[in-house]
Design an enzyme around this catalytic site. Structure first.
Site, PDB file in Angstrom:
ATOM      1  NE  ARG A  20     -24.737  35.730 -17.291  1.00  0.00           N
ATOM      2  CZ  ARG A  20     -25.097  36.797 -16.497  1.00  0.00           C
ATOM      3  NH1 ARG A  20     -25.020  36.785 -15.323  1.00  0.00           N
ATOM      4  NH2 ARG A  20     -26.223  37.387 -16.940  1.00  0.00           N
ATOM      5  NE  ARG A  39     -31.033  41.305 -12.372  1.00  0.00           N
ATOM      6  CZ  ARG A  39     -30.602  41.326 -10.848  1.00  0.00           C
ATOM      7  NH1 ARG A  39     -31.589  41.511 -10.015  1.00  0.00           N
ATOM      8  NH2 ARG A  39     -29.462  41.021 -10.389  1.00  0.00           N
ATOM      9  CB  THR A  40     -29.455  36.245 -16.753  1.00  0.00           C
ATOM     10  OG1 THR A  40     -29.373  37.641 -16.852  1.00  0.00           O
ATOM     11  CG2 THR A  40     -29.554  35.636 -18.261  1.00  0.00           C
ATOM     12  CG  HIS A 100     -26.419  40.104 -21.111  1.00  0.00           C
ATOM     13  ND1 HIS A 100     -27.219  38.995 -21.479  1.00  0.00           N
ATOM     14  CD2 HIS A 100     -26.655  40.378 -19.747  1.00  0.00           C
ATOM     15  CE1 HIS A 100     -28.037  38.666 -20.186  1.00  0.00           C
ATOM     16  NE2 HIS A 100     -27.598  39.328 -19.265  1.00  0.00           N
ATOM     17  CE  LYS A 121     -15.514  15.585 -12.427  1.00  0.00           C
ATOM     18  NZ  LYS A 121     -16.217  14.240 -12.703  1.00  0.00           N
TER      19      LYS A 121
HETATM   20  C1  NCD Z   1     -25.968  42.323 -16.268  1.00  0.00           C
HETATM   21  C2  NCD Z   1     -24.810  41.650 -16.682  1.00  0.00           C
HETATM   22  O1  NCD Z   1     -24.830  40.078 -16.161  1.00  0.00           O
HETATM   23  O2  NCD Z   1     -24.280  41.871 -17.567  1.00  0.00           O
HETATM   24  N1  NCD Z   1     -26.925  41.659 -15.364  1.00  0.00           N
HETATM   25  C3  NCD Z   1     -28.006  41.072 -15.889  1.00  0.00           C
HETATM   26  O3  NCD Z   1     -27.862  40.098 -16.643  1.00  0.00           O
HETATM   27  N2  NCD Z   1     -29.320  41.730 -15.686  1.00  0.00           N
HETATM   28  C4  NCD Z   1     -25.629  43.503 -15.792  1.00  0.00           C
HETATM   29  C5  NCD Z   1     -24.429  43.510 -14.644  1.00  0.00           C
HETATM   30  O4  NCD Z   1     -24.256  42.467 -14.121  1.00  0.00           O
HETATM   31  O5  NCD Z   1     -24.110  44.713 -14.057  1.00  0.00           O
END
Ligand code: NCD
Length: 308
Positions: free
Chosen positions: A101, A51-52, A129, A80
């Site tokens: 991320r 999703r993100t 997040h 590396k």
């Molecule tokens: C979440 C995350 O990555 O923290 N997912 C997301 O970005 N929608 C929640 C999860 O992974 O459980």
């Protein structure tokens, strides 16, 4: 130049501005279709995501911009031995804005210290997040009409769940919110959230271990996945993973107006039998994630389509 590392990097007024911009985008999509023409977003994902990452990429495409990046650390020079700081300095030469991320808490913050372009934290370990939080706030605003005066139950892995930590921090700045923290004792929210957020700001919160005992009080239930990748041993994960499964029977005493949220991915926490219940907002929530990221990109890039 502004980065988004922690949800409180944005003031309540700035958050309102982003949410209102997202609502305008929803109503007037064509007005924004070339807003980021010629601009590039880099998505640097050192940890898995569906999703993100894809909502960031879709967001930039719907703004008429382009995207580049990688979706696992294995396909970057991290293998590396390149440092996060060096990767960011280099990608900052190629892109106008970076969403990143990383499994290590604080990595996006480190990146922001050397970055020539805005950095967005798309999840750092079990820490924060903030763009999921913007997604959650837009969802609450659209489902409930207001970001004040409700009771929210946060259920599941409150220890490692970064979406929960960020959402609590952001919501702590609104009025009249009661928090009910539903988790097994092993997965309670970290102590710093209790002392630095709840107690410091005199916020109404309570810790319980079952959802049944509080269901009738809730206006929102926010379910979360047990964060397998952050456990030190598999046996603990297996023992705790199915502690909470929301299904029709558990909703017996729930309000008609309840909103059911989940950042997704879901494992077993919500039975699929609820997916068609009008109270199930989690797929609408995922869609909101794209619009709010469009609004965030415009804001951090300083693009204003309503100016001459
Ligand atoms: C979440 C995350 O990555 O923290 N997912 C997301 O970005 N929608 C929640 C999860 O992974 O459980």
């Amino acid at each position: 130049m502004k980065h988004l590392i922690d949800p409180t990097d944005l003031s309540v007024e700035e958050i309102d501005g982003i949410l209102n911009l997202a609502l305008d985008i929803i109503d007037n999509k064509s007005k924004y279709s070339e807003a980021c023409k010629g601009k590039k977003l880099a998505t640097l994902f050192f940890e898995p995501s569906t999703r993100t990452r894809l909502s960031f990429e879709a967001a930039m495409m719907e703004l008429g911009g382009n995207v580049l990046g990688f979706s696992s650390a294995d396909s970057s020079s991290a293998t590396k031995g390149e440092s996060v700081g060096d990767t960011i300095r280099v990608v900052g030469c190629y892109a106008d804005i970076i969403a990143m991320r990383h499994p290590k808490e604080g990595a996006p913050m480190l990146g922001s210290m050397v970055s020539p372009v805005p950095i967005i934290n798309a999840g750092d370990g079990g820490h924060n997040h903030p763009t999921q939080t913007l997604t959650d706030l837009l969802t609450i605003k659209r489902e409930k009409g207001d970001l004040n005066n409700f009771t929210i139950g946060l259920c599941g892995d409150l220890k490692f769940g970064r979406t929960v930590h960020s959402l609590i921090k952001a919501l702590s700045r609104y009025e009249g919110i009661k928090f009910i923290l539903i988790s097994p004792k092993e997965l309670k929210v970290p102590e710093y959230i209790i002392t630095e957020v709840f107690e410091k700001n005199n916020i109404d919160y309570r810790e319980v271990t079952t959802m049944e005992e509080v269901m009738s009080e809730l206006d929102i239930i926010y379910m979360t996945r047990v964060q397998k990748e952050r456990f030190f041993n598999e046996a603990d994960y297996v023992r705790l993973k199915d502690t909470y499964i929301l299904d029709k029977s558990k909703l017996k005493n729930a309000k008609e107006s309840l909103t059911i949220m989940h950042p997704l991915p879901r494992v077993n926490e919500i039975s699929t039998e609820l997916d068609d219940d009008p109270r199930a907002a989690y797929f609408r929530q995922a869609l909101n994630g794209k619009y709010v990221r469009m609004a965030l990109i415009l804001t951090l890039l300083g693009v204003n389509v309503n100016e001459g």
